[in-house]
Design a protein around this motif. Structure first.
Motif, PDB file in Angstrom:
ATOM      1  N   ALA A 122       0.831  -1.206   0.000  1.00  0.00           N
ATOM      2  CA  ALA A 122       0.000   0.000   0.000  1.00  0.00           C
ATOM      3  C   ALA A 122       0.863   1.253   0.000  1.00  0.00           C
ATOM      4  CB  ALA A 122      -0.932  -0.013   1.211  1.00  0.00           C
ATOM      5  N   LEU A 123       1.965   1.229   0.751  1.00  0.00           N
ATOM      6  CA  LEU A 123       2.880   2.372   0.751  1.00  0.00           C
ATOM      7  C   LEU A 123       3.470   2.596  -0.640  1.00  0.00           C
ATOM      8  CD1 LEU A 123       4.701   1.601   4.114  1.00  0.00           C
ATOM      9  CD2 LEU A 123       3.394   3.691   3.659  1.00  0.00           C
ATOM     10  N   GLU A 124       3.875   1.513  -1.280  1.00  0.00           N
ATOM     11  CA  GLU A 124       4.469   1.631  -2.618  1.00  0.00           C
ATOM     12  C   GLU A 124       3.447   2.151  -3.621  1.00  0.00           C
ATOM     13  OE1 GLU A 124       7.025  -1.026  -5.841  1.00  0.00           O
ATOM     14  OE2 GLU A 124       6.123  -1.983  -4.088  1.00  0.00           O
ATOM     15  N   ALA A 125       2.215   1.664  -3.518  1.00  0.00           N
ATOM     16  CA  ALA A 125       1.177   2.087  -4.465  1.00  0.00           C
ATOM     17  C   ALA A 125       0.878   3.573  -4.363  1.00  0.00           C
ATOM     18  CB  ALA A 125      -0.095   1.267  -4.236  1.00  0.00           C
ATOM     19  N   ARG A 126       0.985   4.119  -3.158  1.00  0.00           N
ATOM     20  CA  ARG A 126       0.706   5.538  -2.964  1.00  0.00           C
ATOM     21  C   ARG A 126       1.978   6.391  -2.986  1.00  0.00           C
ATOM     22  NH1 ARG A 126      -4.610   6.633  -1.045  1.00  0.00           N
ATOM     23  NH2 ARG A 126      -3.916   8.799  -1.272  1.00  0.00           N
ATOM     24  N   ASP A 127       3.135   5.736  -3.100  1.00  0.00           N
ATOM     25  CA  ASP A 127       4.420   6.431  -3.063  1.00  0.00           C
ATOM     26  C   ASP A 127       4.576   7.219  -1.759  1.00  0.00           C
ATOM     27  OD1 ASP A 127       6.934   7.097  -4.019  1.00  0.00           O
ATOM     28  OD2 ASP A 127       6.239   8.881  -5.077  1.00  0.00           O
ATOM     29  N   TRP A 128       4.249   6.550  -0.661  1.00  0.00           N
ATOM     30  CA  TRP A 128       4.391   7.129   0.672  1.00  0.00           C
ATOM     31  C   TRP A 128       5.549   6.457   1.403  1.00  0.00           C
ATOM     32  CZ3 TRP A 128      -1.436   6.644   2.438  1.00  0.00           C
ATOM     33  CH2 TRP A 128      -2.201   7.603   1.742  1.00  0.00           C
ATOM     34  N   ALA A 129       6.225   7.201   2.261  1.00  0.00           N
ATOM     35  CA  ALA A 129       7.296   6.663   3.105  1.00  0.00           C
ATOM     36  C   ALA A 129       6.791   6.597   4.542  1.00  0.00           C
ATOM     37  CB  ALA A 129       8.540   7.545   3.018  1.00  0.00           C
ATOM     38  N   LEU A 130       6.998   5.468   5.187  1.00  0.00           N
ATOM     39  CA  LEU A 130       6.483   5.256   6.533  1.00  0.00           C
ATOM     40  C   LEU A 130       7.330   5.999   7.563  1.00  0.00           C
ATOM     41  CD1 LEU A 130       4.190   3.613   7.908  1.00  0.00           C
ATOM     42  CD2 LEU A 130       5.901   1.839   8.366  1.00  0.00           C
ATOM     43  N   SER A 131       6.695   6.878   8.329  1.00  0.00           N
ATOM     44  CA  SER A 131       7.403   7.616   9.372  1.00  0.00           C
ATOM     45  C   SER A 131       7.065   7.110  10.767  1.00  0.00           C
ATOM     46  CB  SER A 131       7.075   9.113   9.297  1.00  0.00           C
ATOM     47  OG  SER A 131       5.680   9.336   9.464  1.00  0.00           O
ATOM     48  N   ASP A 132       5.856   6.531  10.927  1.00  0.00           N
ATOM     49  CA  ASP A 132       5.381   6.130  12.257  1.00  0.00           C
ATOM     50  C   ASP A 132       4.572   4.843  12.189  1.00  0.00           C
ATOM     51  OD1 ASP A 132       5.677   8.556  14.409  1.00  0.00           O
ATOM     52  OD2 ASP A 132       5.440   9.347  12.374  1.00  0.00           O
ATOM     53  N   ILE A 133       4.626   4.101  13.278  1.00  0.00           N
ATOM     54  CA  ILE A 133       3.721   2.981  13.509  1.00  0.00           C
ATOM     55  C   ILE A 133       3.048   3.242  14.842  1.00  0.00           C
ATOM     56  CG2 ILE A 133       3.482   0.495  13.812  1.00  0.00           C
ATOM     57  CD1 ILE A 133       6.132   0.168  12.268  1.00  0.00           C
ATOM     58  N   LEU A 134       1.720   3.287  14.836  1.00  0.00           N
ATOM     59  CA  LEU A 134       0.948   3.542  16.047  1.00  0.00           C
ATOM     60  C   LEU A 134       0.232   2.260  16.446  1.00  0.00           C
ATOM     61  CD1 LEU A 134      -0.645   7.009  15.115  1.00  0.00           C
ATOM     62  CD2 LEU A 134       1.559   6.545  16.215  1.00  0.00           C
ATOM     63  N   LEU A 135       0.671   1.646  17.526  1.00  0.00           N
ATOM     64  CA  LEU A 135       0.125   0.367  17.974  1.00  0.00           C
ATOM     65  C   LEU A 135      -0.952   0.582  19.029  1.00  0.00           C
ATOM     66  CD1 LEU A 135       3.478  -1.622  18.320  1.00  0.00           C
ATOM     67  CD2 LEU A 135       1.903  -1.586  16.368  1.00  0.00           C
ATOM     68  N   THR A 136      -2.025  -0.216  18.933  1.00  0.00           N
ATOM     69  CA  THR A 136      -3.108  -0.102  19.901  1.00  0.00           C
ATOM     70  C   THR A 136      -2.989  -1.084  21.057  1.00  0.00           C
ATOM     71  OG1 THR A 136      -4.526  -1.640  18.646  1.00  0.00           O
ATOM     72  CG2 THR A 136      -4.720   0.728  18.128  1.00  0.00           C
ATOM     73  N   HIS A 137      -2.436  -2.273  20.798  1.00  0.00           N
ATOM     74  CA  HIS A 137      -2.290  -3.262  21.870  1.00  0.00           C
ATOM     75  C   HIS A 137      -1.331  -4.360  21.410  1.00  0.00           C
ATOM     76  CE1 HIS A 137      -5.516  -4.947  19.380  1.00  0.00           C
ATOM     77  NE2 HIS A 137      -5.398  -6.111  19.990  1.00  0.00           N
ATOM     78  N   HIS A 138      -1.021  -5.272  22.316  1.00  0.00           N
ATOM     79  CA  HIS A 138       0.108  -6.183  22.115  1.00  0.00           C
ATOM     80  C   HIS A 138      -0.200  -7.454  21.341  1.00  0.00           C
ATOM     81  CE1 HIS A 138      -1.118  -9.364  24.998  1.00  0.00           C
ATOM     82  NE2 HIS A 138      -1.620  -8.386  25.734  1.00  0.00           N
ATOM     83  N   HIS A 139      -1.430  -7.747  21.012  1.00  0.00           N
ATOM     84  CA  HIS A 139      -1.733  -9.018  20.350  1.00  0.00           C
ATOM     85  C   HIS A 139      -0.947  -9.164  19.044  1.00  0.00           C
ATOM     86  CE1 HIS A 139      -5.795  -9.619  22.618  1.00  0.00           C
ATOM     87  NE2 HIS A 139      -4.754 -10.006  23.327  1.00  0.00           N
ATOM     88  N   ALA A 140      -0.540 -10.402  18.778  1.00  0.00           N
ATOM     89  CA  ALA A 140       0.363 -10.657  17.654  1.00  0.00           C
ATOM     90  C   ALA A 140      -0.194 -10.174  16.325  1.00  0.00           C
ATOM     91  CB  ALA A 140       0.677 -12.155  17.577  1.00  0.00           C
ATOM     92  N   ASP A 141      -1.505 -10.314  16.126  1.00  0.00           N
ATOM     93  CA  ASP A 141      -2.078  -9.909  14.846  1.00  0.00           C
ATOM     94  C   ASP A 141      -2.167  -8.390  14.687  1.00  0.00           C
ATOM     95  OD1 ASP A 141      -4.141  -9.906  16.806  1.00  0.00           O
ATOM     96  OD2 ASP A 141      -5.669  -9.970  15.250  1.00  0.00           O
ATOM     97  N   HIS A 142      -1.608  -7.663  15.645  1.00  0.00           N
ATOM     98  CA  HIS A 142      -1.528  -6.204  15.539  1.00  0.00           C
ATOM     99  C   HIS A 142      -0.088  -5.692  15.573  1.00  0.00           C
ATOM    100  CE1 HIS A 142      -5.877  -5.173  15.917  1.00  0.00           C
ATOM    101  NE2 HIS A 142      -5.884  -6.432  16.320  1.00  0.00           N
ATOM    102  N   VAL A 143       0.858  -6.554  15.919  1.00  0.00           N
ATOM    103  CA  VAL A 143       2.249  -6.080  16.060  1.00  0.00           C
ATOM    104  C   VAL A 143       3.264  -6.892  15.275  1.00  0.00           C
ATOM    105  CG1 VAL A 143       1.725  -5.203  18.381  1.00  0.00           C
ATOM    106  CG2 VAL A 143       2.780  -7.463  18.138  1.00  0.00           C
ATOM    107  N   GLN A 144       2.885  -8.030  14.727  1.00  0.00           N
ATOM    108  CA  GLN A 144       3.886  -8.940  14.174  1.00  0.00           C
ATOM    109  C   GLN A 144       4.572  -8.399  12.912  1.00  0.00           C
ATOM    110  OE1 GLN A 144       1.598 -12.500  13.673  1.00  0.00           O
ATOM    111  NE2 GLN A 144       0.468 -11.727  11.894  1.00  0.00           N
ATOM    112  N   GLY A 145       3.984  -7.398  12.271  1.00  0.00           N
ATOM    113  CA  GLY A 145       4.617  -6.818  11.092  1.00  0.00           C
ATOM    114  C   GLY A 145       5.660  -5.771  11.397  1.00  0.00           C
ATOM    115  N   VAL A 146       5.831  -5.396  12.667  1.00  0.00           N
ATOM    116  CA  VAL A 146       6.751  -4.307  13.013  1.00  0.00           C
ATOM    117  C   VAL A 146       8.191  -4.573  12.582  1.00  0.00           C
ATOM    118  CG1 VAL A 146       7.798  -3.038  14.934  1.00  0.00           C
ATOM    119  CG2 VAL A 146       5.324  -3.391  14.872  1.00  0.00           C
ATOM    120  N   PRO A 147       8.785  -5.731  12.867  1.00  0.00           N
ATOM    121  CA  PRO A 147      10.194  -5.927  12.495  1.00  0.00           C
ATOM    122  C   PRO A 147      10.460  -5.725  11.001  1.00  0.00           C
ATOM    123  CG  PRO A 147       9.525  -7.600  14.074  1.00  0.00           C
ATOM    124  CD  PRO A 147       8.280  -6.881  13.666  1.00  0.00           C
ATOM    125  N   ALA A 148       9.607  -6.272  10.147  1.00  0.00           N
ATOM    126  CA  ALA A 148       9.822  -6.125   8.706  1.00  0.00           C
ATOM    127  C   ALA A 148       9.621  -4.677   8.256  1.00  0.00           C
ATOM    128  CB  ALA A 148       8.888  -7.049   7.934  1.00  0.00           C
TER     129      ALA A 148
END
Length: 256
Positions: A41-67
């Motif tokens: 989605a970032l590539e399609a819009r030509d956007w650069a990611l500056s922030d990740i805003l996490l709501t809670h610790h469950h894996a299906d909400h945080v597991q993409g952070v390292p990549a």
């Protein structure tokens, strides 16, 4: 300039959301269910990611952070202070009343415990946008995994106090199933019946049903209407406190 929003499916039913400030180029991912669709989605819009805003610790909400951090080494990861140890990758720990800036736009932090003890939501007041994670869903709410139902109910009331025209983005595309359950406990609600029909048509066409609007949730979400006699009667209750009715409703949904 208004924030631009890009929403898309991640995993099976998680929703990825990108928030972009065109004035500065700042772009935030709300949670990180899966890096691949977020990067696409970032590539399609030509956007650069500056922030990740996490709501809670469950894996299906945080597991993409390292990549995502590997792709954007300077990205800033923010999330709930009470869950910092479980998440393990926070650059900034956030608590109730704090704020974060995405470019020129401010998000206020709302503590909404219940689904998890440290769950937070992001409220862009000027933009009338709420990113509710797994606390509030369209016609539903999250499970009370880490706190009693009464705690989750108070968090829902906190979100329900925001303006009716607030646009709400949620963590999952659960709306069709939520509509079916809502109809089972509030079948005479004409607004709910109309909404359920519209949602069924949207999903049949493969369209996402979010964002929702708070005024619509007040009218059709049974978890925000637990004081209504008809809903209490459907649960075998009468004139009980809303928090008690909420606990019974949440348990009924757990079994549905």
């Amino acid at each position: 300039m208004a924030l631009e929003i890009e929403q898309f499916l991640c995993l099976s039913d998680n929703l990825g959301v990108l928030v972009h400030d065109p004035a500065t180029g700042a772009t935030a991912a709300i949670d990180a269910p899966d890096a691949a669709p977020i990067l696409a989605a970032l590539e399609a819009r030509d956007w650069a990611l500056s922030d990740i805003l996490l709501t809670h610790h469950h894996a299906d909400h945080v597991q993409g952070v390292p990549a995502l951090k590997a792709a954007f080494p300077d990205v800033r990861v923010s999330g709930p202070a009470l869950e910092a140890e479980k998440i393990g990758t926070l650059d900034r720990e956030l608590s109730d009343g704090d704020s974060v800036m995405i470019g020129t736009h401010e998000a206020k932090i709302l503590a909404v415990p219940g689904h998890t003890l440290g769950h937070i939501a992001y409220w862009f007041a000027q933009d009338k946008l709420l990113f509710a994670g797994d606390t509030l869903f369209a016609m539903g709410c999250g499970r009370a995994f880490e706190a009693p139902p009464a705690v989750l109910y108070q968090s829902l009331l906190k979100l329900a106090s925001l303006p009716d025209d607030t646009q709400i983005y949620c963590g999952h595309e659960y709306t069709l199933a939520n509509a079916r359950f809502a109809l089972s406990v509030d079948p005479e609600n004409a607004a709910l019946r109309r909404r359920a029909e519209a949602v069924a048509a949207e999903r049949a066409e493969g369209r996402l049903t979010l964002p929702t609007q708070l005024g619509l949730e007040r009218a059709t979400n049974p978890f925000l209407r637990v004081g209504e006699p008809a809903i209490q009667q459907s649960l075998g209750l009468k004139n009980v406190a809303p928090a008690e009715a909420f606990a019974a409703l949440r348990e009924a949904k757990n079994r549905a």
